[in-house]
Motif scaffolding. Structure first.
Motif, mmCIF file in Angstrom:
data_model
loop_
_atom_site.group_PDB
_atom_site.id
_atom_site.type_symbol
_atom_site.label_atom_id
_atom_site.label_comp_id
_atom_site.label_asym_id
_atom_site.label_seq_id
_atom_site.Cartn_x
_atom_site.Cartn_y
_atom_site.Cartn_z
ATOM 1 N N VAL A 79 0.841 -1.202 0.000
ATOM 2 C CA VAL A 79 0.000 0.000 0.000
ATOM 3 C C VAL A 79 0.872 1.246 0.000
ATOM 4 C CG1 VAL A 79 -1.608 1.372 1.390
ATOM 5 C CG2 VAL A 79 -2.019 -1.062 1.057
ATOM 6 N N THR A 80 1.904 1.249 0.816
ATOM 7 C CA THR A 80 2.818 2.393 0.870
ATOM 8 C C THR A 80 3.486 2.616 -0.476
ATOM 9 O OG1 THR A 80 3.247 2.036 3.230
ATOM 10 C CG2 THR A 80 4.857 3.338 2.013
ATOM 11 N N LYS A 81 3.925 1.523 -1.102
ATOM 12 C CA LYS A 81 4.616 1.629 -2.388
ATOM 13 C C LYS A 81 3.674 2.098 -3.491
ATOM 14 C CE LYS A 81 5.564 -2.128 -4.672
ATOM 15 N NZ LYS A 81 6.182 -3.422 -5.068
ATOM 16 N N ARG A 82 2.490 1.493 -3.564
ATOM 17 C CA ARG A 82 1.555 1.794 -4.646
ATOM 18 C C ARG A 82 0.966 3.195 -4.549
ATOM 19 N NH1 ARG A 82 1.737 -1.880 -8.957
ATOM 20 N NH2 ARG A 82 2.260 -3.933 -8.076
ATOM 21 N N THR A 83 0.868 3.725 -3.331
ATOM 22 C CA THR A 83 0.270 5.052 -3.158
ATOM 23 C C THR A 83 1.327 6.117 -2.885
ATOM 24 O OG1 THR A 83 -0.058 4.803 -0.764
ATOM 25 C CG2 THR A 83 -1.812 3.990 -2.225
ATOM 26 N N ASN A 84 2.591 5.710 -2.964
ATOM 27 C CA ASN A 84 3.699 6.629 -2.695
ATOM 28 C C ASN A 84 3.559 7.254 -1.313
ATOM 29 O OD1 ASN A 84 6.129 7.879 -3.344
ATOM 30 N ND2 ASN A 84 5.130 9.684 -4.243
ATOM 31 N N ARG B 189 0.869 7.934 0.318
ATOM 32 C CA ARG B 189 -0.280 8.828 0.529
ATOM 33 C C ARG B 189 -1.440 8.142 1.243
ATOM 34 N NH1 ARG B 189 -0.996 10.803 -5.532
ATOM 35 N NH2 ARG B 189 -0.413 8.606 -5.776
ATOM 36 N N MET B 190 -1.428 6.816 1.299
ATOM 37 C CA MET B 190 -2.463 6.104 2.042
ATOM 38 C C MET B 190 -1.860 5.553 3.320
ATOM 39 S SD MET B 190 -4.927 2.877 0.994
ATOM 40 C CE MET B 190 -5.936 3.859 -0.122
ATOM 41 N N LEU B 191 -2.517 5.835 4.419
ATOM 42 C CA LEU B 191 -2.027 5.431 5.724
ATOM 43 C C LEU B 191 -2.576 4.058 6.103
ATOM 44 C CD1 LEU B 191 -0.478 6.439 8.285
ATOM 45 C CD2 LEU B 191 -2.701 7.267 9.125
ATOM 46 N N THR B 192 -1.722 3.196 6.641
ATOM 47 C CA THR B 192 -2.170 1.919 7.186
ATOM 48 C C THR B 192 -1.872 1.915 8.672
ATOM 49 O OG1 THR B 192 -0.052 0.837 6.693
ATOM 50 C CG2 THR B 192 -1.785 0.678 5.024
#
Length: 245
Positions: free
Chosen positions: A24-29, A31-34
């Motif tokens: 998720v971090t990689k794909r959204t650069n 911008r999406m928090l987990t």
């Protein structure tokens, strides 16, 4: 994305979660928090209960032991409070914090939209939010996607298929799922057997508890299929078709 960690998932599930967070971090650069949230460990709660010790709350008062739907020797089941206490409550708390509201502070209706990944195989689990400020959406149900459809989508797009998420000692497992755990994840199976033994060591129990619906120790459960019990499985494996029948 918010994930609740009850402290009882299999190693394979936690490994997949770590992969998902990184993806998720990689794909959204970034911008999406987990976020991983927790209300303690249900495993540690069971261990404390077996020892007869009680944890203290922040206010210094003793906390009660959580109830899980274990099978009881009198033919019943325990109350299912584990999902609410170890998953729903910490997630709700985190949602309030992300919205900027303190505990018990009033939140306007419909302030939070939550997407939940329940597929058509589990449609009975879908429900409306219990909080007026929260709205539940089920994108997989909206797309009429089953678990098989999800697996096919993941494979088409080059993603690994995750293991089914459940506590190691979840009593809702079928014999097929218990057998898979025993054959494919020895560490998780050993932990389930350990917990199964612990839940019968708790002091002052009204009825002994078991993880398996047969109400015998998990290590003694017959997990063979009906055909294996009847001797058909071995015949099918050994027969070479030479007898002409």
């Amino acid at each position: 994305m918010i994930f609740a960690d009850p402290g009882a998932e299999t190693g394979a599930t936690m490994d997949h979660l770590a992969w998902l967070e990184a993806e998720v971090t990689k794909r959204t650069n970034g911008r999406m928090l987990t976020l991983r949230v927790s209300n303690g460990s249900i495993t540690e709660t069971i261990e404390r209960r077996a020892k007869g010790t009680v944890a203290l709350r922040k206010d210094g008062q003793p906390s009660r032991f959580v109830s899980a739907p274990f099978f009881t020797e009198n033919g019943g089941m325990g109350r299912r409070q584990c999902t609410r206490e170890f998953k729903i409550e910490p997630i709700t708390k985190q949602q309030r914090a992300l919205l900027g509201y303190r505990p018990r502070q009033r939140i306007p209706v419909g302030s939070c939209e939550v997407w939940i990944g329940i597929s058509t195989d589990e449609v009975t689990r879908a429900s409306s939010a219990t909080e007026s400020w929260c709205v539940h959406r089920y994108p997989l149900l909206e797309q009429r996607m089953s678990r098989h459809d999800c697996e096919a989508w993941l494979q088409r797009n080059g993603y690994p298929v995750p293991p089914k998420s459940a506590c190691v000692f979840c009593p809702y497992r079928s014999n097929l799922e218990w057998r898979w755990l025993k054959e494919n994840d020895p560490a998780a199976w050993a932990e389930a057997v350990r917990i199964d033994d612990l839940i019968r060591q708790s002091p002052n129990m009204t009825h002994r508890e078991y993880l398996h619906r047969d109400r015998v120790p998990l290590s003694e459960v017959d997990l063979r299929t009906d055909s294996q019990r009847n001797g058909q499985h071995s015949w099918l494996l050994e027969c070479e078709g030479g007898c002409g029948l």
